[in-house]
Motif scaffolding. Structure first.
Motif, mmCIF file in Angstrom:
data_model
loop_
_atom_site.group_PDB
_atom_site.id
_atom_site.type_symbol
_atom_site.label_atom_id
_atom_site.label_comp_id
_atom_site.label_asym_id
_atom_site.label_seq_id
_atom_site.Cartn_x
_atom_site.Cartn_y
_atom_site.Cartn_z
ATOM 1 N N UNK A 225 41.307 -11.443 -4.151
ATOM 2 C CA UNK A 225 40.832 -12.820 -4.215
ATOM 3 C C UNK A 225 42.020 -13.736 -4.493
ATOM 4 N N UNK A 226 42.050 -14.891 -3.846
ATOM 5 C CA UNK A 226 43.258 -15.714 -3.889
ATOM 6 C C UNK A 226 43.083 -17.067 -4.565
ATOM 7 N N UNK A 227 41.921 -17.307 -5.134
ATOM 8 C CA UNK A 227 41.806 -18.511 -5.966
ATOM 9 C C UNK A 227 41.476 -18.118 -7.404
ATOM 10 N N UNK A 228 40.493 -17.251 -7.579
ATOM 11 C CA UNK A 228 40.151 -16.802 -8.925
ATOM 12 C C UNK A 228 39.757 -15.335 -8.900
ATOM 13 N N UNK A 229 39.937 -14.681 -10.024
ATOM 14 C CA UNK A 229 39.590 -13.271 -10.177
ATOM 15 C C UNK A 229 38.796 -13.156 -11.468
ATOM 16 N N UNK A 230 37.778 -12.336 -11.481
ATOM 17 C CA UNK A 230 36.882 -12.332 -12.639
ATOM 18 C C UNK A 230 37.577 -11.863 -13.922
ATOM 19 N N UNK A 231 38.461 -10.853 -13.798
ATOM 20 C CA UNK A 231 39.282 -10.441 -14.963
ATOM 21 C C UNK A 231 40.717 -10.775 -14.595
ATOM 22 N N UNK A 232 41.084 -12.022 -14.761
ATOM 23 C CA UNK A 232 42.345 -12.518 -14.198
ATOM 24 C C UNK A 232 43.562 -12.213 -15.061
ATOM 25 N N UNK A 233 43.353 -11.996 -16.361
ATOM 26 C CA UNK A 233 44.503 -11.770 -17.229
ATOM 27 C C UNK A 233 44.083 -10.993 -18.474
ATOM 28 N N UNK A 234 45.047 -10.738 -19.340
ATOM 29 C CA UNK A 234 44.751 -9.924 -20.526
ATOM 30 C C UNK A 234 43.782 -10.631 -21.450
ATOM 31 N N UNK A 235 43.734 -11.954 -21.396
ATOM 32 C CA UNK A 235 42.801 -12.700 -22.241
ATOM 33 C C UNK A 235 41.368 -12.357 -21.887
ATOM 34 N N UNK A 236 41.018 -12.483 -20.628
ATOM 35 C CA UNK A 236 39.668 -12.117 -20.197
ATOM 36 C C UNK A 236 39.427 -10.625 -20.407
ATOM 37 N N UNK A 237 40.475 -9.845 -20.195
ATOM 38 C CA UNK A 237 40.364 -8.396 -20.342
ATOM 39 C C UNK A 237 39.979 -8.012 -21.774
ATOM 40 N N UNK A 238 40.730 -8.507 -22.732
ATOM 41 C CA UNK A 238 40.467 -8.100 -24.122
ATOM 42 C C UNK A 238 39.136 -8.674 -24.614
ATOM 43 N N UNK A 239 38.774 -9.875 -24.167
ATOM 44 C CA UNK A 239 37.477 -10.429 -24.570
ATOM 45 C C UNK A 239 36.338 -9.557 -24.029
ATOM 46 N N UNK A 240 36.490 -9.102 -22.800
ATOM 47 C CA UNK A 240 35.480 -8.205 -22.227
ATOM 48 C C UNK A 240 35.427 -6.894 -23.008
ATOM 49 N N UNK A 241 36.598 -6.350 -23.297
ATOM 50 C CA UNK A 241 36.650 -5.073 -24.025
ATOM 51 C C UNK A 241 36.033 -5.219 -25.418
ATOM 52 N N UNK A 242 36.234 -6.362 -26.046
ATOM 53 C CA UNK A 242 35.654 -6.591 -27.370
ATOM 54 C C UNK A 242 34.140 -6.723 -27.273
ATOM 55 N N UNK A 243 33.672 -7.381 -26.231
ATOM 56 C CA UNK A 243 32.230 -7.513 -26.033
ATOM 57 C C UNK A 243 31.575 -6.146 -25.828
ATOM 58 N N UNK A 244 32.300 -5.267 -25.144
ATOM 59 C CA UNK A 244 31.684 -4.001 -24.758
ATOM 60 C C UNK A 244 31.633 -2.980 -25.882
ATOM 61 N N UNK A 245 32.668 -2.918 -26.682
ATOM 62 C CA UNK A 245 32.642 -1.969 -27.789
ATOM 63 C C UNK A 245 33.902 -1.160 -27.930
ATOM 64 N N UNK A 246 33.956 -0.327 -28.960
ATOM 65 C CA UNK A 246 35.201 0.372 -29.319
ATOM 66 C C UNK A 246 35.694 1.357 -28.262
ATOM 67 N N UNK A 247 34.791 1.869 -27.424
ATOM 68 C CA UNK A 247 35.243 2.826 -26.411
ATOM 69 C C UNK A 247 35.832 2.133 -25.184
ATOM 70 N N UNK A 248 35.762 0.832 -25.178
ATOM 71 C CA UNK A 248 36.314 0.093 -24.048
ATOM 72 C C UNK A 248 37.652 -0.522 -24.422
ATOM 73 N N UNK A 249 38.656 -0.292 -23.591
ATOM 74 C CA UNK A 249 39.990 -0.818 -23.864
ATOM 75 C C UNK A 249 40.591 -1.460 -22.602
ATOM 76 N N UNK A 250 41.720 -2.092 -22.796
ATOM 77 C CA UNK A 250 42.377 -2.802 -21.697
ATOM 78 C C UNK A 250 43.513 -1.971 -21.115
#
Lengths: 429, 429, 429, 429
Positions: A225-250
């Motif tokens: 995708x060339x305008x936006x990506x749903x997990x575009x950077x480590x910020x979105x990544x870590x927020x998602x991982x925190x939402x999901x739980x301890x077994x989820x990491x970046x």
């Protein structure tokens, strides 16, 4: 099974061992002046292993073209042969990361037997919801886990659950999720709603994750995708991982960041918040170039390992990242690139072990930028090639891995055994 | 007090009002075809206010040079005069953001009286721990809130507490914290420990925050530090804000990101996680260029307002960002740049109000990228200048703000009243 | 032949013409206040034409996947149908740029007849030495015109000469040369020797160029090569064009530059040195994203046209650039994207015509940055949509081109007439 | 005169010489296996000299702040003392590049005597038209050599002629011209006319250039101008140099390029077109960060020297670049940074000499990317520190230059001898 004989490797090593011993001894003496024990370093190097991606054994390409090599593996069994060759020579790549459905087979136990036979294990299964497969009910053209259509999301969720089950059959312990979901036009997608749908889908997968598994999220700035990506950077990544739980990491892929970004700092942040799941190592100059690890920015790779070894030394809680190569070999023999890249990553690890951490901390505390910086450079400037070579030698690998590979005639034999099917079996392009 | 007379503005407006009425009527008719009410839009525009930074009234500079203009304000009282002139003409900048110690005075009640008299309020006080002040006990050369030395950190904490008290005296309700802490050399600072010290210091400030205040953290990729910065991006920013508590939010300066980064997406993420504190508007091409808002990327600014208006429309919980300009005017009259920039931000807001959100959501749901994108472009392409001008006119401002300013002779009179001190009173450089 | 009836377009226009007349009249009046004549502007818009690339009519893709649409053209004749539909609706795309061997046919006179019949001409033939064709003697894996092997270079030269002959059969007058030659590893290629071989090959092609033809070189920073590219930027481009001679010029693709680069300045430099050959218009955020023109950076596109219109106004010697779209439509109907993009480029041209050049020059001479900048913004802010729509209307096109296209059912009929072959006929992935 | 005694250096060396001899001997033996003669390499290293900028001896700063160190030089004589200390220790920085008017003195012969006495010569005089000097008739706020006002241009031309005359008095042989001319707003400057005025001014300076002098043009992407710069990249640079004549060449500052740009390729292009004038070495991550050379991207620096040594080996016509450091030391002792940086540049040079060029060319010709890349890496991985140290030792410098400097107490004595004037004597901020 197509393999490079241990005896051949051993014979080839003979021509190099005298010089290697000399270099190793000298380096040992030099390191001892700084209180470092070369044997301990060599032991650490022997333990250092980095996974190879099954798809990396085929020649990669770009959206413009793919120029295949000869003797390319046509299925996961042949890819496994190549991975075995890589590990036999490099002695530091004892696991393979499969990609589904590319590597799907009817009988996983047969595949597991085969991998056991060549001393390889399976880690980090990868799902694929960025391509449409033949006879797939719903298209991923407009997204998968974040798609606006519930049925499409469900299909993507189920694929991930299938991939987990394949992984269980192979003894893997983690699932890596990378999606191409995103947009090419401002307005095409509602950023927040897309992310919410993504999280909702991921929660359903997370709920089914075996108790001893981890789930790794991979972020990427752009492409496909060339305008936006749903997990575009480590910020979105870590927020998602925190939402999901301890077994989820970046998971950090070195080529997935904006220009100029300080990646080693991102690594530090993920370590600090107990969310560093692992790495996809490669190198890049412009975008997700997927070039050979360390081929362009060896010092950056070293600085990343500085963070990793530091966390190891501090026994940072929750720290156990998975190391893997993820490259696209467009102009080299993939086996050579993977052998070489694995050694380059290993090189950074060993160099990072040379850093005098007590001295470094003291310089940092005193804000002595010159000495702190020099402490890192001192470690980086040392040539640890003898340790890498001795590690391979002692583990039964090849002192000169590329030269030995070339002399073995492995690729030429593969060319005969594996006539081209005309198709593309590498997955990418 | 040096001001532009209301009667002068009013007289000047006479020459423009006929054409403006014509344009406004036409636009009203055109908008009504799409079911939009120009009066409601004008009301919204009247309510839209953006703060002016006190330091923005002086000519900025670079590390190479500063080329001062004439009649520059020499203290906060003269800066306030300029802010009044800006608001008198633009009618959308009714608050001022002060910077300490630059704007420190002995008697804040006198300053408050003065600002009341010209109809300006104070918002968002800014602390300064990126410069050393005369007779300061500890230097910030190697950091402030994250410094390795506890006494230096304590000094920086206390300065922030002082700034809060100044803000209370002026009726402000938020503290913006931007620090220059970072490093120029790999190894100079321990990333994790620096961040931990930063958080520890910030917690001490947060603990003293008045109950009706907010605290805004500003991230920045680089400058003044050129290898690493303690709050380098929105990822570190939001993690810090989450650690600190609900009264702490993230502030977005448009020039503080890596090249190519999708800023409107970051805005969306901060909204989603209830952490969008506000903005420092400006424009940039290369780094933190601090150019006039919208002067280079008006469509990007519009896309950011698309996110803001969307959140407003969805009545997103915790959404009430503070809008402020933060620019460095090196080659223009700062008053002109601030008038113009405020209008450009207002322009983006009005255009974002034109978007048919129901239609947009429908296109997004249908993955109709072309129509979704066109929906945004349709709003952007419309010329809302008549709404902006009518808004100023109705609120007692100038239809043609820059022309009226020039004709007023304000700067020429300032040049006489404020002879140059030879020094730099703009704070920056 | 599959076409949209003129009568259908004409009927559809009826519902929009009343409002359009109203908007056009108002705009005419408003422009007249600044001394601008809307009829002259509309005439200029009618004359403005931008070429469509034949390959742009198929759905594009990335190295990861391609998600085809329905009714895709399967050969150059069907592509021509789509180009006719685009021009019938947009009335500003009366030429097509073909790509060989993708568009090679046995009988070019038949193709020429067909294009004549639909009112389209052929311009700018493109050679392809970045892909291997079936049964090709020498592979371009390691380069084409700059390859280390003389036979491979010769093959690439001959292909270009063939392409010229195809172009002559179609009445084209220029050859665009873009090569993917470059490297993925430091050391892989000798920069100077590669460039020398490239120049040597290009000289051989230049020598055979028909006397009334031009040759355009396209530079690109990266992709498909990810470490170095033989014509990496406008610097190498113009030096090559100067070496080759007056018939060789540089072509600017908006997506082929480093991040943050000031493209409008490059355009100015090429104009100044009489080497601006033309454009490949598209938009991009990260790399060569090939997004719809003006969809992300409409102001940048306007600034480029500011340079072009300025050169036109100054009657700059040697100034006659060729305008063309070059986009990859991954998530939209390519016909819609091409219609829309052509109009966006036309929009920038019309807006640039509104600039008061005398006033602008006066501000520049006086270093009045504020007024100079505002002069550009004033032109940009005006909504010239009525001129664009009236231009289409008068030329027999559609006032609302996308809506009319959708209502025509063109794509649905194409889906029936052109059953998918399962293959990829768009050339790119 | 404030100096570090030769005898002190010599005594300090005693503690390191035994280990150095051991390391040097081992390295000699290892290199001999590849047919390399360590003595020849050491000779080459002795001859390698890199100039120090006079302004680099003061602490630098940013537009936000400058944090001075102690004992900073207050004039060119004290800067010369520091340059002597640097050369006494590093033994590879035997020339100084002055900046005017910063380094202007009434009696240049006195300065020349002083520099002769400490064994330093003067090269590359720098003019300054990016700052206004006290009592200057015309301001450079809106440009200098490209200013719209003829009198301002004339003033800038005359300043450059003055600088040449100062250089002649000091025995320098080249003039480096860097201007800050550019714009912050679209429209502010007419790109072509600005460049034409620049060229016209430069031609007047070129006409007065002494017959044995060269003139070097420095390009820079941005800063102090943030929208456009008159010599923004190597393209404009080389075109200007070509317009001016054979004595005019291009100078490469490593921090003056767009993100991701392949600088080593630019170096190759300048070599090929006989226009490489020289370098300003430094390192950077974000913009013109002016960090210590090789502190972030040592491999890039090595790749640049690969080009330089290759040109030397090919005896490329017109190849004789001038090497200079140009850094801003904000957090380190400038003397330490300059010592260290000079050694890092020297390190890259020595490593580049290790490359087996015949083997490399053979791999390039065979398109063996893996072996070509490995050939470079093999040279880079070798630790040549013993050669650097031995070079210093033999030339009378310090084996451990930083440690010896610290032990000498030079800075502490300077702090006493040079009490702070409170002002900024480093030129930059």
């Amino acid at each position: 099974m197509h393999r490079i004989e241990k005896s051949f490797i051993s014979e080839e090593n003979q021509q190099y061992i005298t010089d290697l011993n000399k270099d190793f001894d000298y380096l040992g003496e030099k390191l001892s002046r700084s209180g470092l024990d070369i044997e301990k370093l060599t032991d650490a190097a022997v333990k250092f292993q980095i996974a190879v991606p099954s798809w990396g054994t085929g020649t990669g390409g770009t959206r413009f073209a793919r120029f295949p090599g000869v003797g390319e593996p046509r299925n996961i069994f042949e890819k496994l042969e190549d991975c075995a060759a890589i590990n036999d020579l490099s002695a530091c790549t004892n696991s393979v990361s499969p990609h589904f459905p590319w590597d799907k087979v009817d009988d996983f136990s047969e595949l597991k037997q085969q991998s056991d036979a060549v001393g390889l294990s399976w880690i980090a299964v990868n799902s694929n919801t960025f391509q449409d497969q033949k006879d797939q009910a719903h298209s991923y053209k407009y997204g998968s886990l974040s798609h606006t259509d519930a049925a499409t999301r469900q299909q993507a969720i189920e694929h991930n659950l299938d991939v987990i089950s394949y992984g269980q059959a192979l003894g893997a312990k983690s699932l890596t999720v990378w999606v191409g979901d995103g947009s090419n036009h401002p307005g095409q997608q509602h950023f927040q709603r897309s992310f919410e749908r993504y999280l909702e889908s991921m929660k359903k997968i997370y709920a089914e994750l075996p108790s001893d598994w981890e789930m790794h999220i991979e972020h990427k700035m752009f492409e496909p995708a060339f305008y936006s990506t749903v997990i575009q950077d480590w910020g979105s990544n870590i927020l998602a991982a925190m939402e999901l739980g301890p077994k989820c990491k970046s998971l950090v892929d070195l080529g997935h960041h904006a220009p100029n970004v300080n990646i080693e700092m991102i690594v530090s942040r993920l370590i600090q918040f107990k969310k560093l799941g692992g790495f996809h190592f490669n190198d890049s100059k412009y975008g997700d170039d997927d070039l050979d690890s360390g081929s362009l920015h060896p010092y950056q790779q070293f600085l990343i390992f500085n963070e990793l070894v530091d966390a190891e030394a501090r026994q940072q809680e929750g720290f156990s990242p998975a190391y893997m190569l993820d490259q696209s070999h467009n102009v080299t023999d993939p086996i050579e690139s993977l052998i070489n890249s694995a050694a380059e990553v290993q090189r950074s690890y060993i160099k990072a072990l040379l850093i005098d951490r007590e001295a470094l901390y003291a310089h940092q505390t005193a804000n002595d930028a010159m000495m702190a910086s020099s402490e890192l450079k001192k470690a980086f400037n040392l040539d640890v090639s003898p340790i890498l070579a001795m590690t391979r030698y002692r583990a039964g690998g090849a002192i000169e891995a590329i030269a030995t590979y070339r002399k073995s005639g492995y690729r030429q034999q593969a060319a005969i055994k594996r006539p081209s099917t005309g198709g593309n079996t590498s997955g990418i392009v």
